[in-house]
Design an enzyme around this catalytic site. Sequence first.
Site, PDB file in Angstrom:
ATOM      1  N   ALA A   9       0.280  -1.173  -0.070  1.00  0.00           N
ATOM      2  CA  ALA A   9       0.294   0.134  -0.206  1.00  0.00           C
ATOM      3  C   ALA A   9       1.099   1.447   0.323  1.00  0.00           C
ATOM      4  CB  ALA A   9      -1.092  -0.566   1.611  1.00  0.00           C
ATOM      5  N   TYR A 150      10.812 -12.947 -13.435  1.00  0.00           N
ATOM      6  CA  TYR A 150       9.596 -12.546 -12.664  1.00  0.00           C
ATOM      7  C   TYR A 150       8.227 -13.201 -14.097  1.00  0.00           C
ATOM      8  CZ  TYR A 150       6.358  -8.315 -13.381  1.00  0.00           C
ATOM      9  OH  TYR A 150       4.877  -7.666 -12.315  1.00  0.00           O
ATOM     10  N   PHE A 187       7.772   0.711 -10.485  1.00  0.00           N
ATOM     11  CA  PHE A 187       8.234  -0.714 -10.758  1.00  0.00           C
ATOM     12  C   PHE A 187       8.839  -0.538 -11.073  1.00  0.00           C
ATOM     13  CE2 PHE A 187       7.961  -3.889 -14.397  1.00  0.00           C
ATOM     14  CZ  PHE A 187       7.970  -5.259 -13.160  1.00  0.00           C
TER      15      PHE A 187
HETATM   16  N1  LIG Z   1       3.502  -1.895 -12.891  1.00  0.00           N
HETATM   17  C1  LIG Z   1       3.655  -1.962 -13.925  1.00  0.00           C
HETATM   18  O1  LIG Z   1       3.829  -2.096 -14.819  1.00  0.00           O
HETATM   19  C2  LIG Z   1       2.728  -3.831 -13.429  1.00  0.00           C
HETATM   20  C3  LIG Z   1       2.171  -4.401 -14.422  1.00  0.00           C
HETATM   21  C4  LIG Z   1       1.828  -4.975 -14.505  1.00  0.00           C
HETATM   22  C5  LIG Z   1       1.651  -5.829 -12.496  1.00  0.00           C
HETATM   23  N2  LIG Z   1       1.582  -5.649 -12.252  1.00  0.00           N
HETATM   24  C6  LIG Z   1       1.966  -5.756 -10.667  1.00  0.00           C
HETATM   25  O2  LIG Z   1       1.863  -5.259  -9.645  1.00  0.00           O
HETATM   26  C7  LIG Z   1       1.933  -4.706  -8.245  1.00  0.00           C
HETATM   27  C8  LIG Z   1       2.418  -3.414  -7.204  1.00  0.00           C
HETATM   28  O3  LIG Z   1       3.259  -3.391  -8.549  1.00  0.00           O
HETATM   29  P1  LIG Z   1       3.367  -1.417  -8.941  1.00  0.00           P
HETATM   30  O4  LIG Z   1       4.053  -1.370 -10.449  1.00  0.00           O
HETATM   31  O5  LIG Z   1       2.719  -0.190  -8.033  1.00  0.00           O
HETATM   32  O6  LIG Z   1       4.724  -1.328  -8.030  1.00  0.00           O
HETATM   33  P2  LIG Z   1       5.339   0.069  -7.065  1.00  0.00           P
HETATM   34  O7  LIG Z   1       4.576   1.092  -7.090  1.00  0.00           O
HETATM   35  O8  LIG Z   1       6.903  -0.058  -7.038  1.00  0.00           O
HETATM   36  O9  LIG Z   1       4.812  -0.951  -5.272  1.00  0.00           O
HETATM   37  C9  LIG Z   1       5.084  -2.047  -5.211  1.00  0.00           C
HETATM   38  C10 LIG Z   1       4.615  -2.025  -3.945  1.00  0.00           C
HETATM   39  O10 LIG Z   1       4.779  -3.755  -3.495  1.00  0.00           O
HETATM   40  C11 LIG Z   1       5.693  -3.297  -2.399  1.00  0.00           C
HETATM   41  N3  LIG Z   1       6.496  -4.684  -1.851  1.00  0.00           N
HETATM   42  C12 LIG Z   1       7.583  -5.083  -3.225  1.00  0.00           C
HETATM   43  N4  LIG Z   1       8.184  -6.234  -2.352  1.00  0.00           N
HETATM   44  C13 LIG Z   1       8.013  -6.779  -1.211  1.00  0.00           C
HETATM   45  C14 LIG Z   1       7.793  -7.413   0.256  1.00  0.00           C
HETATM   46  N5  LIG Z   1       8.612  -8.318   0.363  1.00  0.00           N
HETATM   47  N6  LIG Z   1       6.965  -7.554   0.929  1.00  0.00           N
HETATM   48  C15 LIG Z   1       5.895  -6.340   1.039  1.00  0.00           C
HETATM   49  N7  LIG Z   1       6.030  -5.144   0.176  1.00  0.00           N
HETATM   50  C16 LIG Z   1       6.950  -5.390  -0.390  1.00  0.00           C
HETATM   51  C17 LIG Z   1       6.196  -2.428  -2.139  1.00  0.00           C
HETATM   52  O11 LIG Z   1       6.216  -1.357  -0.107  1.00  0.00           O
HETATM   53  P3  LIG Z   1       7.431  -1.633   0.202  1.00  0.00           P
HETATM   54  O12 LIG Z   1       8.453  -1.360  -0.436  1.00  0.00           O
HETATM   55  O13 LIG Z   1       6.806  -0.288   1.706  1.00  0.00           O
HETATM   56  O14 LIG Z   1       7.711  -2.699   0.679  1.00  0.00           O
HETATM   57  C18 LIG Z   1       5.126  -1.884  -2.497  1.00  0.00           C
HETATM   58  O15 LIG Z   1       4.393  -1.477  -1.578  1.00  0.00           O
HETATM   59  C19 LIG Z   1       3.381  -5.877  -8.064  1.00  0.00           C
HETATM   60  O16 LIG Z   1       3.161  -6.930  -8.057  1.00  0.00           O
HETATM   61  C20 LIG Z   1       3.789  -5.809  -9.578  1.00  0.00           C
HETATM   62  O17 LIG Z   1       3.982  -6.833 -10.327  1.00  0.00           O
HETATM   63  C21 LIG Z   1       3.229  -3.996 -12.047  1.00  0.00           C
END
Ligand SMILES: NC(=O)c1ccc[n+]([C@@H]2O[C@H](COP(=O)([O-])OP(=O)(O)OC[C@H]3O[C@@H](n4cnc5c(N)ncnc54)[C@H](OP(=O)(O)O)[C@@H]3O)[C@@H](O)[C@H]2O)c1
Length: 249
Positions: A9, A150, A187
Amino acid sequence: MKTALITGATSGIGKATAELLAKQGFRLILCGRRTEVLDQLKFELSAYTETFSLNFDQRYFEEVEKAFESLPIDWKKIDILINNAGNAHGLDSLIEGNINDWDMMIDGNVKGILYVSKMIMPGMKERNSGHIVNISSVAARQTYANGVVYCASKKAVDVLSEGMRLELTEFGIKVTNIQPGAVETDFSKVRFKGDDDRAKTVYQGYEALKAEDVADAIAYCINAPKHVMISDLTIYPSAQSEPRTIHRK
Ligand SMILES: NC(=O)c1ccc[n+]([C@@H]2O[C@H](COP(=O)([O-])OP(=O)(O)OC[C@H]3O[C@@H](n4cnc5c(N)ncnc54)[C@H](OP(=O)(O)O)[C@@H]3O)[C@@H](O)[C@H]2O)c1
């Protein structure tokens, strides 16, 4: 009032979802590793709803378990679980791949979902209701070179969603699997280990999805009538025709 727990979050899709669900009147349990960011978000959302925060790294079961044990009794009934936390680490071939990056992706993106869900599924089963939303990726649909680990981790999320649906539907628990295409969040910054300039190139020449677009889709799924379960949802930016093809101007 329903309680939703959102992992990841502190940033991107998870944060946008927290902001939207707070305005829609859900009570929220906000999870992440960065305590100061969680505190700030809690403060911002206090104008709309009640929140509680849990700080843990979902790669480690002991941390997850300890965090959930700390939940006060009136926060233990979780109606909606949004398994969003996850990241890509590195963009390397299997030959060049970094073991630490592999562990971060397999442990964070796959085991993390299992560990968090394990804390919440029994309560949902007992109450015969609940909704689990897992954030997969279009990377699960089409493997791309240099992103194989990934892609494998996200394919595993698809399988976990399918398996959860098989095992939980009879208990009135809905399971939704969402595959976003390119979303402009932190991301790519995480994938390229803080290299902002390289991260920006991922989103150049087209309009990527915003975290809010995915939050809208999540809200649509969880607000659907009781008898409606959105099982799988793929969402691309308009310029993306398949996982590896983005039409840039
Ligand atoms: N952005 C894209 O293009 C994209 C596309 C498809 C799917 N997704 C998926 O969407 C989801 C969210 O990604 P986002 O794009 O919003 O990226 P983001 O802005 O980097 O956010 C990632 C979040 O995951 C948390 N996190 C990561 N590793 C963690 C761990 N080991 N334990 C607890 N918390 C963890 C981080 O929080 P903290 O750092 O505070 O822990 C952060 O809040 C991911 O599952 C990603 O694979 C993203």
